[in-house]
Design a protein around this motif. Structure first.
Motif, PDB file in Angstrom:
ATOM      1  N   GLY A 179       0.747  -1.130   0.158  1.00  0.00           N
ATOM      2  CA  GLY A 179       0.023  -0.110   0.134  1.00  0.00           C
ATOM      3  C   GLY A 179       0.770   1.129  -0.034  1.00  0.00           C
ATOM      4  N   SER A 180       0.149   2.437   0.370  1.00  0.00           N
ATOM      5  CA  SER A 180       0.965   3.648   0.386  1.00  0.00           C
ATOM      6  C   SER A 180       0.565   4.610   1.482  1.00  0.00           C
ATOM      7  N   PRO A 181       0.992   5.534   2.155  1.00  0.00           N
ATOM      8  CA  PRO A 181       0.534   6.477   2.797  1.00  0.00           C
ATOM      9  C   PRO A 181      -0.717   7.238   2.024  1.00  0.00           C
ATOM     10  N   THR A 182      -0.228   7.505   0.759  1.00  0.00           N
ATOM     11  CA  THR A 182      -1.445   8.051   0.000  1.00  0.00           C
ATOM     12  C   THR A 182      -2.833   7.457   0.022  1.00  0.00           C
ATOM     13  N   GLY A 183      -2.702   6.322  -0.209  1.00  0.00           N
ATOM     14  CA  GLY A 183      -4.092   5.242  -0.069  1.00  0.00           C
ATOM     15  C   GLY A 183      -4.778   5.702   1.224  1.00  0.00           C
TER      16      GLY A 183
END
Length: 307
Positions: free
Chosen positions: A141-145
């Motif tokens: 995943g990502s902090p953006t998600g």
């Protein structure tokens, strides 16, 4: 080595974070299927693992299609006799603000990140269930998600979708003993190299020097090796009880992200009409949740040099 006899696929593993994941899995004893769109990059990645005493083969193909997913799983089975671990790392970026984002920009990122994760996990999970393998699905995943980020509509949608799929897969695959988790890495990559805020950390990493403690501790920002340990752990038997989780890691920081929960709950006889919402609008305006990441101010000595 905790992964002796295991077989892993790591998509997008020719370089960067994906390569670090593959190298750590091999270091822990797993045989690894490398994946990249460039043949030389994939071959070089295989060579680095073999030079360290590990076993690896390459599949050169873009992730997204069912055909590539089938090829990856079949290669694992043909080359090493099975499949125990899948890490879906492959991705691309096409960043721009909403009103400038083209259909092609949106579709490409969704196809590689979201559809690519879906097709590869579907194929791997099918093999694992049919062969009685208590496997490990590890998505990226990502902090953006988790929080959103300016200029990343496509990327944010894909990464949020991946975490949503993981929660569903944890339920669907539990009976088969297969775990599914999302790792939320924060590390020096080609993307963060262009962000002025991280300049001092990226520069130190490029020189092979330790990153400033501010980044490693306050921001939880490190290099690829700081993430790969969690990948290997989640792939191991020791993590059999961990599933459906989004786990952040970077620098010296480890985080377990909470699942979305209501911030406030109120009831009204007869339901919430327009007039009732106007009358009690403070229930919403007083509980607005934040979006985007909030970084602390950089110490003076870590401020990027002015042009």
């Amino acid at each position: 080595m905790s992964l002796n006899g295991k077989v892993a696929i790591v998509t997008g593993s020719g370089r960067g974070l994906g390569l670090a994941y593959a190298q750590e899995l091999a270091r822990q004893g797993a045989s690894v299927v490398i994946n990249d769109v460039d043949a030389q990059t994939a071959a070089d990645a295989v060579a680095t693992i073999e030079a360290d005493g590990g076993k690896a083969v390459a599949v050169v193909a873009p992730v997204g299609s069912t055909e590539t997913a089938k090829q990856l799983v079949q290669t694992a089975v043909d080359s090493f006799g099975g499949l125990d671990i899948l890490v879906t790392n492959a991705g691309v970026l096409r960043d721009t603000v909403l009103w400038k984002m083209s259909d092609e920009d949106f579709d490409l990122v969704i196809n590689v990140h979201l559809r690519g994760t879906f097709t590869c996990v579907r194929e791997a999970a099918t093999y694992m269930r049919e062969n009685g393998v208590a496997g490990r699905i590890i998505t990226i995943g990502s902090p953006t998600g988790q929080r959103g980020n300016f200029g990343q509509t496509n990327y944010g949608a894909a990464k949020a979708g991946i975490v949503g799929m993981v929660r569903t897969w944890a339920l669907e695959l539990k009976k088969a003993g297969i775990t599914a988790n999302a790792v939320i890495p924060v590390a020096a990559t080609a993307m963060t190299a262009t962000v002025p805020y991280f300049a001092a950390a990226v520069e130190a990493d490029a020189k092979g020097e330790p990153m400033p403690e501010f980044f490693r501790k306050e921001i939880g920002f490190g290099n690829a090796s700081d993430v790969s340990g969690l990948i290997a752990f989640l792939a191991s038997d020791e993590a059999a009880a961990i599933t459906g989780q989004a786990i952040g890691v970077g620098g010296d920081r480890l985080q377990v992200w909470s699942h979305p929960e209501p911030a406030v709950t109120e009831y009204r006889d007869g339901g919430w009409t327009f007039d009732a919402l106007v009358e009690q609008s403070a229930l919403l305006t007083g509980n607005v949740q934040s979006v985007g990441e909030k970084f602390p101010a950089l110490p003076a000595e870590l401020q990027p040099a002015q042009a």
